[in-house]
Design a protein around this motif. Structure first.
Motif, PDB file in Angstrom:
ATOM      1  N   SER A  74     -14.014 -46.039 -14.661  1.00  0.00           N
ATOM      2  CA  SER A  74     -13.993 -47.438 -15.062  1.00  0.00           C
ATOM      3  C   SER A  74     -15.326 -48.067 -14.685  1.00  0.00           C
ATOM      4  O   SER A  74     -16.130 -47.484 -13.960  1.00  0.00           O
ATOM      5  N   GLY A  75     -15.566 -49.270 -15.210  1.00  0.00           N
ATOM      6  CA  GLY A  75     -16.828 -49.956 -14.938  1.00  0.00           C
ATOM      7  C   GLY A  75     -17.112 -50.088 -13.455  1.00  0.00           C
ATOM      8  O   GLY A  75     -18.207 -49.791 -12.980  1.00  0.00           O
ATOM      9  N   GLY A  76     -16.113 -50.526 -12.720  1.00  0.00           N
ATOM     10  CA  GLY A  76     -16.311 -50.717 -11.289  1.00  0.00           C
ATOM     11  C   GLY A  76     -16.558 -49.406 -10.571  1.00  0.00           C
ATOM     12  O   GLY A  76     -17.367 -49.333  -9.642  1.00  0.00           O
ATOM     13  N   LYS A 110      -7.365 -52.092 -16.342  1.00  0.00           N
ATOM     14  CA  LYS A 110      -7.526 -53.316 -17.117  1.00  0.00           C
ATOM     15  C   LYS A 110      -8.283 -53.054 -18.418  1.00  0.00           C
ATOM     16  O   LYS A 110      -7.832 -53.439 -19.500  1.00  0.00           O
ATOM     17  N   SER A 111      -9.418 -52.416 -18.281  1.00  0.00           N
ATOM     18  CA  SER A 111     -10.213 -52.148 -19.486  1.00  0.00           C
ATOM     19  C   SER A 111      -9.431 -51.269 -20.443  1.00  0.00           C
ATOM     20  O   SER A 111      -9.455 -51.463 -21.653  1.00  0.00           O
ATOM     21  N   THR A 112      -8.753 -50.296 -19.883  1.00  0.00           N
ATOM     22  CA  THR A 112      -7.988 -49.401 -20.733  1.00  0.00           C
ATOM     23  C   THR A 112      -6.949 -50.181 -21.528  1.00  0.00           C
ATOM     24  O   THR A 112      -6.789 -49.979 -22.738  1.00  0.00           O
ATOM     25  N   PHE A 119     -17.187 -56.315 -24.558  1.00  0.00           N
ATOM     26  CA  PHE A 119     -17.049 -55.067 -23.813  1.00  0.00           C
ATOM     27  C   PHE A 119     -17.620 -55.202 -22.421  1.00  0.00           C
ATOM     28  O   PHE A 119     -18.622 -55.876 -22.206  1.00  0.00           O
ATOM     29  N   GLN A 120     -16.982 -54.500 -21.510  1.00  0.00           N
ATOM     30  CA  GLN A 120     -17.502 -54.501 -20.146  1.00  0.00           C
ATOM     31  C   GLN A 120     -18.936 -53.962 -20.124  1.00  0.00           C
ATOM     32  O   GLN A 120     -19.766 -54.434 -19.376  1.00  0.00           O
ATOM     33  N   SER A 121     -19.197 -53.006 -20.996  1.00  0.00           N
ATOM     34  CA  SER A 121     -20.548 -52.430 -21.012  1.00  0.00           C
ATOM     35  C   SER A 121     -21.400 -53.043 -22.111  1.00  0.00           C
ATOM     36  O   SER A 121     -22.362 -52.440 -22.547  1.00  0.00           O
ATOM     37  N   PHE A 141     -11.695 -60.361 -23.512  1.00  0.00           N
ATOM     38  CA  PHE A 141     -12.914 -60.468 -22.715  1.00  0.00           C
ATOM     39  C   PHE A 141     -12.812 -59.513 -21.544  1.00  0.00           C
ATOM     40  O   PHE A 141     -11.894 -59.631 -20.736  1.00  0.00           O
ATOM     41  N   ASP A 142     -13.736 -58.601 -21.421  1.00  0.00           N
ATOM     42  CA  ASP A 142     -13.691 -57.674 -20.289  1.00  0.00           C
ATOM     43  C   ASP A 142     -14.806 -58.029 -19.312  1.00  0.00           C
ATOM     44  O   ASP A 142     -15.967 -57.681 -19.526  1.00  0.00           O
ATOM     45  N   GLU A 143     -14.479 -58.691 -18.250  1.00  0.00           N
ATOM     46  CA  GLU A 143     -15.429 -59.136 -17.247  1.00  0.00           C
ATOM     47  C   GLU A 143     -16.679 -59.725 -17.904  1.00  0.00           C
ATOM     48  O   GLU A 143     -17.792 -59.245 -17.687  1.00  0.00           O
ATOM     49  N   PRO A 144     -16.498 -60.781 -18.674  1.00  0.00           N
ATOM     50  CA  PRO A 144     -17.620 -61.241 -19.492  1.00  0.00           C
ATOM     51  C   PRO A 144     -18.695 -61.978 -18.709  1.00  0.00           C
ATOM     52  O   PRO A 144     -19.798 -62.138 -19.207  1.00  0.00           O
TER      53      PRO A 144
HETATM   54 MG    MG Z   1     -13.056 -52.167 -16.672  1.00  0.00          MG
END
Ligand code: MG
Ligand code: ATP
Ligand code: ATP
Ligand code: MG
Lengths: 336, 381, 431, 362, 362
Positions: D135-137, E42-44, E81-83, E157-160
């Motif tokens: 995951s990102g984190g 969460k992202s998943t 996207f988070q990335s 929104f993923d950790e925007p």
């Molecule tokens: Mg994530």
């Protein structure tokens, strides 16, 4: 002038037709199974259909061309391999039995293995080295163009070039072959390089390596440039030196491309015949499969059965490479 | 990578590249120099000797007796043994057995009583008291040191051959669509194989790899048969530009698909996903995202495909007629060579004439092999 | 196109035959495609002859050639899009095409014409007769443009300088060879190199020796493998060649250089200063590879490869090669073309230029462009026995394969027996 | 001893000037935090210190040695990249071990350090995974782990905790603080947008804006005595409320008139020449209290109420158009939207800035 | 009306189970925030909603329609996207316009919306740049801009805001809140690690942990009445202090004995059967006060003092080994390290959890 005009016209027509196919079929597909502005169930049903069809639209022309231009001839070859000289009479495995008993064939197999061991590895190696080194210097593009040049030279040109390298003149007279001139300059005796059995294979391989390095270089150079710069920066920060970055960070990241280049050259080596044909025509024990096939196919009217049998052998030899590629592709897709 | 650019080992890199470039260009340099040399010299001395002045032994045949003039009661035939090139004569002779019997400036007695003098600058005089006879001119063997000499004759000969211009256009007509069409087709197919889900995908990839090996020669007869059949059925000629484009397309496809698929599969998945979320269809994604991002791969393949079609002779001879409107450049040049193919000078010159276009293509496409195309797109990895 | 020689102008030419042919054939609007081996200068010469056919018939003649003409004719015939007329130098390949039914027989009348009009007519008919698809033999090819192979080239002035005489018998030739060696010179330049075809010049030597040591009958059996390659007659001929080529002193560069030297480069040794050699065995085409400006007859000359004085019954055999025209698509135009080849003018136009010899008796010898050509033409006309290049008659795998390889191996040091055994084995493999 | 010195460092990308002459001395072993708005040049500065970005102008010294031309690998630094820059082809373990392997540490030592870092960062389960399966984190943690495994002279962290959850962020922050304590000689430079991180970790904070330094100082110094309006508003969240004001009387104490007409006298000394000038009056949301009586600073209507549990944020309108004043009141408040409320603040906690934004020092 | 419904959704990557049967109904137009530790899924989950990740099990409905097999492009979603996932070959402008061009909006409309989004996100200067010439925060803003330009049914929104500075973060957060208000029909799902964002934006917060839902509720509900120890500790920063305790007497009120021996009676009802059981006693750092008199909850030594300006964090040792208790006291405090201090708290703000971590409801 007029010819030029027609030429441009035909070219444009040809290319446009191709473009039109892709745009057209896609458009039609979306017209027949619309998903915009339709009720949910219908839309998603249509979508499933279009999603199932679209890959085949994309693949269609390629599959068509591959089938007509390659698969069909392969099938024909397999068929021929079990028939006699003129393709009239079924002879079972006779061609294959002849083949394994033929000394020349065994010689070719041996030589081909030598080629397979040396050429792909050497060409990929040099291509990689050159791609990596030229990336860092200001005159890299010029260097690349020069190294690419052998690829651009027509085959006739290349064979003259190498004649001027390997040429042999009697000891004492002036050498016009560069290699012998060098040998003589260092006090050695001139040699007729391409007539020395076994070693002549290597002199022929040099030619293919010389040509194919340009191929490897171009492809690998594109791949090297695709490496995320940040990972290189991270490695620099981690204290890695140029070599370590190259071997531990760059190579692993372009490993897939290296494999592709290696595969391509390997397959090319299986097919290569013109170098051998032009330089020795398989004499002095330098025969290779592709040339042997060519020989049987066309020399003096040809024996299609035996030629095809050899061709089939060549094709069978790539099966391990195919399997390896399937495995790679599977792994790659599974990883995502 | 500025870190590397500053590395003290940079000179090692420069040197190694220089060395490799030298090794790789040396043979071609030989070809280039050879193409600028006199055709008789080609088989006699190494091409590298052309760069420095060299001593050469040569034979000159003096004019026949008809050319004699009477001067001061003597009959004189005069001329210069060096035809056009400069150089100094160091020795000469009158018999094949002793080609360096005399020093320049000395006088040799000929069998019929005449006297021959050759000066260092090559001028000679045959002086006889009596009128000379014979249908054959005197042979004069001489040793001369010649400065480097180059000629554009070989190129002139090739360039002046009739139909070269038309063939040039024919070659382009073959090569350009034969490069673009397979790229288009292969790019779509490669995208499907890399990023679309459908049954049998990895099997197809393997088949493509397998087809890489099909020897071209195997395909020619069945295909030409097919072309004749189709041509006959439709009432059109079997050998058309269309036919050769398709043939080149077919032969080039496996490599194209293989290379492009590999490249496309390496693009970051998130970009595609992002486009998908933005509502783009597969077609949009392909055209607007994949194609621009695949430029390096497209350019590399374009280079090879162009090269191959440009230098090809076999496929062109089989699938295209040989009329003035169809004969390709390679075919035209090969026709310049004698039936027994010994015209090294034409070979060398035409090799360089044909190399130019591919090199231009390479040079102009090389700038698409760019670095950092994907930079800034995703974070992570 | 502009005709090379204006009809009616030079009386050496047989213009009547041209006019007569013109009257009998009108092919306006028809096309004739010809596929042949001639490229470069030869192509231009061929076109100059075809111009007369165009002029006479009004047909549109398209000539083309290719580097890989052998391969291409196989592809084209096999795929069903052959040219109208194919011209090939390999009887073996022609036989193959005939047996697959791709050729049209030329008919009794042509066969008779050859018998009557070509010197040593029977030899030519035999050469052009092959078994068709159904096995029946018929005349399928028309020999046109012949090379004489039994020639030895030398530089007359070098002979004069050294005091050598042109040998009249094989014994003399061998003595001359030894004498040159004794004088500190190198007698022969031999080069077998020819890229993919390396080795073929040696087969010419062996065939010439065959004809000079054995009867034509044995020669015929040999090329059909009715006597095996390992027969003493054959190995004997090979060793005759070996006498010249396998002795380091006899050849420029020593025996090792023989296989490696390109046949196109090897004659240049005759002309260097000082000469690298005095003698060169090669067919009539070789002057194309002499240094530029070489005048045959003055700077270089040839003599007939002499027979053994000890074998007078073998006469003056002549080895040759040449191209044969055949009909690959039976159309009026292609028939007319064969008819055209029967006119003296079709021969004379080329004779009057260069590199063309013909056994056609009615063609005027005086039209030959120069003395040496005429001399060669006379050798051809005066041949008691004419034999076509044996390696071209053998199956492709042998004549253009095992035989070449064998000869390369032979000059490389293998014994004639071993080499012959290898070749015979290869021959057995394709039976 | 100076660990790192920047002398008039500048950077431009072609025509775009990104860093405009930065001077900064950092003690060896000091923990310095860079803060500043997005795009102000923090990462660029860090990358220049690392040697990844050419220095367009000025000189940089690490432990007294000029390093402008020293390659990154010789500078003795470890860095956490903002974009992680993990090696995609290596497992988490190998990513972390790479630097040490290059440095030829023993196998045991590498293993020990990787495992201990993984432990701290809760990555132990993932050691065998490739980055793409994280995951990102988790990726961010690998990037941190990679840096802290090594033993450099200077640590560079570029927003290392931005993708972590609060608990993990606190834990990691504490680990970084510990690391800093344990390695007294290691200089650390840290970029963050998180105020808490900046305040708790830093020995000194450097506030950057548009490529130049606004203020350098200890965390509390910046909080209590911002050098200018920019710093005042940048440090603290929500930002300090700024109300346009006019200086009525200058001197030992200054009387200002806020928009709306309310006057107030502050314990701030101003030169008499300042009287009559436009100024900005500043008060932090957390310093505002609801006034009981008449002694209030200003009055306004509650536009938005944000209850965060621990505190409640009140957005007060009516004073400055389109720019609510925010008050941060502890606990969960029982007020209604639309209510008119009066606010006051401790006089010692008020700030005053001149027209150019410079602080009137107390 | 339900905007989005997840029914027993699960996901596994090969052998790794990442999401374990999630049930969730989200109203149309609702603003839901997902929070949870890094790597909890969460992202998943977001990617599954977007259709980018195959759903391993369960059903998903958007506005009543089952979408398990509907491709992303047809789900009417926009996602940050988070990335970031920017299009590297397109300028900022084109990146933002891409979705609208695909949707065949008019040129003017596209221009208008892109410019307004760029304005909000302070990207106007950068519209012509390629992503590679942007800072981390700028890239993130482009990613946000790309989403808000469009007109979807569901926003993801993923950790925007993770790479933005505080001011920009507040501003963008407010813009997102406004957007939510303006588009009453648009459902928004938002992943963040920032408590303030979660608390201020959410209509409801979903707390995830290791692939399942711990609690769903309005922000204050989670803060005041966490369902279990996990949520209690996850919401609020620093986390709630948890002290091992034992229930002495159960009933309408419960008396517990903390480690250290101090007893206290809470206003929490427990079943009598609970008496004698092990429990956890919880108090938030911000609820602790320094006790003046004898009425204190516990006593400890100050180990670390972190002065953040606005508040001061005290780390108190002596109660639970290796796990300091944190107190968050407003203002800048005048205490010394090593001092022994007593703390107390409002009795109504104390929490009690049973052995398994479940809350004893008040
Ligand atoms: Mg994530
Ligand atoms: N391809 C994969 N294979 C195996 N596990 C994976 C894969 N991708 C993600 N995971 C795991 O799934 C879990 C959930 O990942 P996800 O990205 O949803 O986390 P997240 O909640 O978004 O975390 P973060 O806040 O760190 O972004 C993580 O533990 C991750 O390691
Ligand atoms: N290659 C480039 N060309 C032009 N400008 C660039 C380039 N790279 C970065 N910039 C600009 O330089 C400025 C500083 O970038 P930098 O990455 O240092 O910002 P930052 O302070 O780290 O921001 P963030 O907090 O958003 O990461 C930014 O405005 C950015 O747009
Ligand atoms: Mg940054």
């Amino acid at each position: 002038m007029q010819q030029l005009f027609y030429a441009i016209l035909t070219m444009a027509a040809g290319v446009l037709a191709c473009v039109a196919y892709f745009f057209g079929t896609n458009w039609i597909l979306d017209k027949i199974f619309p998903s915009k502005g339709l009720s949910g169930a219908q839309a998603s049903k249509n979508l499933r259909i279009t999603n199932a069809i679209r890959p085949w639209l994309f693949l269609g022309p390629a599959l068509f061309a591959l089938t007509v231009y390659l698969v069909y001839p392969v099938i024909e070859s397999v068929w021929l391999a079990f028939h006699d000289k003129s393709g009239q009479e079924f002879v079972g495995f006779r061609n294959f039995i002849w083949m394994v008993n033929d000394g020349e064939f065994r010689q070719s197999i041996f030589n081909n293995f030598l080629w397979l061991l040396v050429v792909p590895a050497a060409a990929t190696f040099f291509g990689l080295i050159i791609a990596a080194l030229t990336d860092r210097i200001w005159w890299g593009n010029i260097a690349k163009t020069l190294i690419f040049m052998p690829m651009a030279i027509s085959f006739v040109g290349a064979s003259v070039i190498w004649k001027f390298i390997y040429d042999y003149r009697a000891e004492g007279s002036e050498q016009i072959g560069l290699l012998n001139a060098i040998v003589v300059a260092f006090g050695g005796a001139p040699e007729a390089w391409i007539t020395i059995p076994f070693w002549n294979n290597f002199f022929l391989m040099v030619i293919l390596i010389w040509i194919q390095t340009g191929f490897a270089m171009v492809i690998l150079s594109a791949a090297l440039r695709g490496i995320p710069e940040e990972t290189l920066e991270a490695a620099v920060i981690d204290g890695a030196n140029g070599l370590q970055i190259f071997f531990k960070i760059m190579i692993p990241q372009i490993w897939g491309t290296i494999a592709v280049v290696w595969t391509t050259i390997t397959i090319l080596v299986l097919k290569v015949f013109d170098i051998v044909l032009a330089m020795t025509n398989g004499q002095w024990q330098s025969q290779v499969l592709a040339n042997l096939m060519f020989d049987w196919m066309f020399r003096g009217g040809g024996d299609f059965g035996r030629g095809a049998a050899i061709a089939v052998t060549i094709m069978v030899l790539v099966i391990p490479i195919m399997v390896w590629n399937i495995r790679n592709a599977r792994k790659e897709m599974g990883g995502h | 990578m500025i870190g590397a650019a500053r590395s003290p080992l940079m000179w090692v890199v420069h040197l190694s590249v220089l060395l490799l470039v030298l090794i790789w260009t040396l043979p071609t340099a030989g070809l280039l120099i050879s193409s600028l040399r006199d055709k008789d010299q080609l088989a006699v001395s190494g091409w590298w000797t052309a760069l420095s002045s060299s001593t050469r032994n040569d034979v000159f045949r003096a004019p026949t007796a008809e050319a004699q003039v009477e001067r001061d009661g003597k009959f004189v035939i005069s001329g210069n043994v060096r035809d056009s090139d400069a150089g100094t004569i160091s020795a000469f002779g009158i018999s094949s057995r002793e080609p360096v019997a005399f020093k320049a400036g000395e006088t040799a007695d000929l069998s019929d009583g005449a006297k021959l003098t050759v000066q260092a600058d090559g001028s000679f005089e045959i002086v006889s008291d009596t009128s000379m006879e014979g249908a054959r001119g005197q042979r004069i063997f001489f040793t001369a040191s010649t400065p480097p000499r180059f000629t554009l004759d070989n190129y002139r000969e090739v360039m002046n051959a009739s139909g070269i211009g038309a063939s040039f256009i024919n070659s382009l007509t073959v090569a350009i669509p034969s490069t673009i069409i397979p790229i288009l087709i292969a790019a779509f197919a490669a995208y499907a194989l890399a990023w679309m889900e459908f049954p049998g995908r990895s099997l197809l990839i393997a088949v493509v790899v397998g087809l890489l090996v099909v020897p071209l020669q195997m395909s020619l007869i069945p295909l030409l048969k097919l072309y004749n059949g189709v041509g006959g059925f439709l009432g059109v000629p079997a050998k058309t530009y269309m036919g050769i484009w398709l043939a080149h397309t077919g032969f080039g496809l496996p490599l194209a698909i293989y290379l492009l698929r590999n490249y496309m599969a390496g693009l970051p998945r998130e970009i595609m996903e992002s486009a998908r979320v933005d509502g783009a269809s597969d077609f949009d994604i392909f055209v607007k995202i994949i194609l621009p991002l695949s430029f390096p791969a497209l350019a590399s393949f374009a280079i090879f495909q162009f090269l191959w079609t440009w230098n090809d002779l076999l496929v062109a001879m089989v699938f295209l007629g040989t009329g003035n409107n169809e004969l390709v450049l390679t075919g035209r040049l090969v026709n310049l060579l004698g039936s027994r193919g010994g015209n090294w000078e034409i070979l060398t010159a035409s090799a360089f004439i044909t190399i130019i276009v591919p090199l231009i293509v390479f040079f102009s496409l090389q700038r698409y092999l760019v670095r950092g195309l994907l930079a800034g797109s995703v974070k992570g990895g | 196109a502009e005709l090379k020689f204006k009809p009616g102008e030079d009386s050496k030419f047989n213009w009547a035959s041209f006019e007569e042919f013109k009257k009998g054939h009108d092919l306006k609007g028809q096309t004739l495609t010809i596929f042949g081996p001639w490229r470069g200068e030869d192509q231009a010469l061929a076109e100059s002859v075809l111009d007369y056919f165009r002029e006479a018939t009004g047909a549109d003649v398209k000539y083309s050639s290719s580097e890989n003409y052998e391969q291409q004719i196989v592809i084209d015939t096999q795929a069903g899009s052959p040219p109208d007329v194919a011209i090939l130098p390999q009887p073996g390949l022609i036989g193959d095409l005939a047996s697959k039914g791709y050729l049209a027989p030329l008919g009794e009348e042509t066969q008779k014409w050859l018998l009557d009009n070509y010197a040593a007519g029977q030899s030519w008919v035999d050469l052009s007769t092959y078994a068709g698809k159904d096995g029946t033999k018929a005349l399928y090819a028309f020999p046109y443009k012949i090379d004489v192979k039994s020639l030895v080239w030398y530089v007359p002035e070098n002979f004069e300088d050294a005091g050598y005489e042109v040998p009249k018998t094989m014994e003399d030739l061998k003595a001359l060879t030894e004498k040159i060696v004794a004088d500190g010179g190198t007698p022969w330049c031999i080069g077998l190199g020819s890229g993919g075809a390396t080795g073929w010049p040696a087969t010419d030597w062996v065939e010439d020796m065959m004809l000079r040591t054995q009867s034509a009958d044995v020669y015929d059996k040999w090329v059909k493998n009715e006597i095996p390659f390992t027969d003493a007659a054959v190995t004997g001929a090979i060793d005759e060649f070996g006498w010249f080529a396998k002795n380091d002193k006899n050849v420029d560069g020593g025996a090792a250089a023989v296989a490696a030297t390109d046949f196109r480069d090897s004659p240049k040794g005759l002309f260097s200063s000082p000469p690298k050699c005095y003698l060169h065995h090669q067919a009539s085409f070789i002057p194309s590879f002499f240094p530029e400006g070489t005048v045959v007859g003055q700077d270089a000359d040839f003599f007939y490869m002499p027979p053994y004085a000890s074998k007078p019954d073998l006469g003056n055999p002549v080895l040759g090669a040449g191209t044969l025209a055949m009909i690959t698509k039976d159309t009026p135009a292609s028939r007319a073309f064969i008819e055209f080849l029967k006119t003296p003018i079709a021969h004379e136009v080329w004779m009057a230029q260069s590199s063309f010899l013909t056994p056609f008796k009615s063609a005027n010898k005086d039209t030959y462009a120069n003395g040496p050509m005429k001399k060669q033409g006379e050798i051809l006309l005066g041949a008691t026995t004419f034999r076509f290049d044996g390696s071209d008659l053998m199956p492709g795998k042998i004549g253009a394969g095992a035989f070449w390889t064998g000869m390369v191996d032979y000059v490389g040091g293998k014994s004639s027996a071993d080499v012959a055994a290898d070749i015979q084995k290869a021959w057995d493999a394709i039976k | 001893m100076t660990g790192l010195a920047l002398k008039n460092i500048s950077k431009s990308y072609g025509a775009v000037d990104v860093i405009h002459g930065i001077d900064l001395d950092i003690r060896k072993g000091e923990f310095v935090v860079f803060v500043g708005p997005s795009g102000c040049g923090k990462s660029t500065l860090l990358r220049m210190i690392a040697g990844l970005e050419e220095i367009s102008g000025g000189d940089m010294f690490i432990e007294g040695e000029r390093v402008n031309d020293v390659p990154p690998s010789k500078r003795g630094i470890a860095m956490v990249f903002q974009s992680y820059a993990l090696y995609p082809h290596m497992t988490v373990y190998d990513n972390m071990a790479f630097g040490m392997r290059i440095a030829k540490e023993t196998r045991e030592e590498i293993d020990r350090r990787v495992r201990s870092a993984a432990d701290i960062l809760q990555l132990t389960k993932y050691l065998d995974r490739l980055p793409k399966a994280l995951s990102g984190g988790q990726r961010q943690r690998v990037a941190i782990g990679r840096a802290i495994c090594r033993n450099p002279k200077v640590f560079l962290f570029d927003e290392p905790l931005s993708n972590l959850d609060a608990a993990l962020r606190v834990a990691t922050r504490i680990e970084i603080a510990k690391l800093n304590e344990a390695m007294a000689d290691t200089t650390m430079i840290y970029v963050t947008h998180d105020q808490v991180e900046a305040m708790t970790l830093a020995d000194r904070i450097v506030v950057l804006s548009a490529g130049h330094i606004e203020q350098v100082g200890a965390p509390l110094e910046l909080y209590e005595r911002p050098a200018n309006l920019f710093v005042a508003q940048f440090i603290g969240s929500p930002a300090m409320n700024v109300i346009p004001a006019k200086i009525i009387t200058a001197g030992q104490q200054t009387t200002v008139e806020l928009v709306g007409g309310k006057r107030d006298t502050l314990d701030i000394a101003t030169a008499t020449s300042e009287a009559g000038k436009i100024a900005s009056f500043g008060v932090r949301p957390e310093d505002l209290r609801i006034a009981d009586g008449e002694d209030f600073l200003f009055e306004g209507t509650i536009a938005i109420i944000e209850a965060l549990g621990e505190v409640t944020l009140l957005y007060i309108e009516g004073l400055v158009a389109n720019q609510p004043i925010i008050a941060k009141i502890p606990g969960i408040l029982d007020v209604a939207r639309g209510a008119k409320v009066r606010f006051t603040a401790d006089r010692a906690k008020l700030h005053l800035f001149d027209e150019a934004g410079k602080t009137y020092r107390r």
